[in-house]
Enzyme design. Sequence first.
Site, short mmCIF file in Angstrom:
data_model
loop_
_atom_site.label_atom_id
_atom_site.label_comp_id
_atom_site.label_asym_id
_atom_site.label_seq_id
_atom_site.Cartn_x
_atom_site.Cartn_y
_atom_site.Cartn_z
N HIS A 62 0.84 -1.19 0.00
CA HIS A 62 0.00 0.00 0.00
C HIS A 62 0.88 1.25 0.00
O HIS A 62 2.12 1.15 0.06
CB HIS A 62 -0.97 -0.01 1.18
CG HIS A 62 -0.33 0.08 2.54
ND1 HIS A 62 0.46 -0.91 3.05
CD2 HIS A 62 -0.39 1.05 3.50
CE1 HIS A 62 0.88 -0.58 4.27
NE2 HIS A 62 0.38 0.63 4.56
N HIS A 64 1.27 3.91 2.08
CA HIS A 64 1.80 4.64 3.23
C HIS A 64 3.32 4.60 3.13
O HIS A 64 3.91 3.57 2.78
CB HIS A 64 1.31 4.03 4.54
CG HIS A 64 -0.08 4.44 4.89
ND1 HIS A 64 -0.91 3.71 5.72
CD2 HIS A 64 -0.81 5.54 4.51
CE1 HIS A 64 -2.08 4.34 5.85
NE2 HIS A 64 -2.04 5.43 5.13
N ASP A 66 5.91 4.28 4.93
CA ASP A 66 6.78 3.30 5.56
C ASP A 66 6.79 1.96 4.83
O ASP A 66 7.44 1.02 5.27
CB ASP A 66 6.41 3.11 7.04
CG ASP A 66 4.95 2.72 7.25
OD1 ASP A 66 4.10 3.19 6.49
OD2 ASP A 66 4.67 1.95 8.20
N HIS A 67 6.09 1.90 3.69
CA HIS A 67 6.09 0.67 2.90
C HIS A 67 6.62 0.86 1.47
O HIS A 67 6.79 -0.13 0.76
CB HIS A 67 4.68 0.08 2.86
CG HIS A 67 4.23 -0.43 4.19
ND1 HIS A 67 4.27 -1.75 4.55
CD2 HIS A 67 3.76 0.23 5.28
CE1 HIS A 67 3.84 -1.88 5.80
NE2 HIS A 67 3.52 -0.68 6.25
N HIS A 142 -7.33 -1.72 5.92
CA HIS A 142 -6.51 -0.65 6.46
C HIS A 142 -7.17 0.69 6.11
O HIS A 142 -8.22 0.73 5.46
CB HIS A 142 -5.09 -0.75 5.89
CG HIS A 142 -4.08 0.06 6.61
ND1 HIS A 142 -4.06 0.22 7.98
CD2 HIS A 142 -3.01 0.79 6.14
CE1 HIS A 142 -3.05 0.99 8.32
NE2 HIS A 142 -2.41 1.36 7.23
N ASP A 212 -0.29 -4.07 6.87
CA ASP A 212 -1.13 -3.28 7.78
C ASP A 212 -2.62 -3.63 7.61
O ASP A 212 -3.16 -3.55 6.50
CB ASP A 212 -0.94 -1.79 7.51
CG ASP A 212 0.50 -1.36 7.71
OD1 ASP A 212 1.38 -2.23 7.68
OD2 ASP A 212 0.74 -0.15 7.86
N HIS A 270 6.10 -5.01 12.25
CA HIS A 270 5.46 -3.70 12.15
C HIS A 270 5.22 -3.12 13.54
O HIS A 270 4.12 -2.66 13.87
CB HIS A 270 4.15 -3.80 11.35
CG HIS A 270 3.69 -2.48 10.80
ND1 HIS A 270 2.76 -1.68 11.45
CD2 HIS A 270 4.03 -1.81 9.68
CE1 HIS A 270 2.54 -0.59 10.74
NE2 HIS A 270 3.31 -0.64 9.65
#
Length: 308
Positions: A62, A64, A66-67, A142, A212, A270
């Site tokens: 996805h 976000h 941090d990915h 999410h 997530d 995570h």
Amino acid sequence: MKFEVTILGSSSATPIFNRNPTAQVLNLNERLYLIDCSEGTQLQMLRYDIKASRIDHIFISHLHGDHYLGLVGLLSSMHLNGRTKPLKLFGPAPLREIIEVQFKYSETKLNYPIEYIATNPSVPEVIFENQDVVVETIPLDHRIATTGFLFKQKKRLRKLIKAKIEELRIPVELYTALKKGASYSTPDGKFYPNDQLTVEPDRPRCYAYCSDTLYNERYFEQIGHADLLYHEATFLHNMLDRANVTHHTTAWQAGQVAAITQAKSLLIGHFSARYKSLIELLDEAKSVFPETELAIEGRTYTVGQDMV
């Protein structure tokens, strides 16, 4: 056949306590697959001797940061290091625009082609297949469109019993047929059924990557009986309200997912930046599902191997 995952990042949102945000490399029969690509992924790959030149498939769960915020840098380095072979990139449809606008304004024209395959967050789909593996998306729950990824090993051909094959001097050109189940007759007419010449192949294994997500039973059936389940466990269960607001899972809930879906082993990651020590998270998940380990950066876990 090798089937293992190396953790490059196990933190949520931000890098902290020497933990980096999410990234993993799956080695399946010496083919490398990158799963998510946070900032710092390149340094982690260098640290753990994972060569970017061996990665031909990247899966982004996805959008976000941090990915995926390490992705443009990794693609740029591949370009600067002379890559010319194609790369397949799986992820949300807007990922293509994000990458192309970065290269547009840096006036970068890659030396290699990227094939973009958009994921659908609404229904499971097969997005990739080769002789070793089938990869399916796992629709998750999410705050934004998110998919996990299910890597299912294909069943291999039967294994030859080497001593018997050599004893009977069976011609090499018949090996493939034997592996597919054929029997054999000697020139003088003696018959050998296949089960005297071969044995069953290793059982196909399965790795489920659940990025997530809020605890939601809609994806449980699809990930059932995974040999290794990676599941986010951002918070302790005393932070359940916070987990629900942010659409994340607690360590206790991750253990519940593994227990209900009858996973063989569970790997949790995570982790929220609020936890310097991860022991409480591990203990909480193990209270529900004992075969649990922490996703520790630099450590490699074999899919289908019992947790110790």
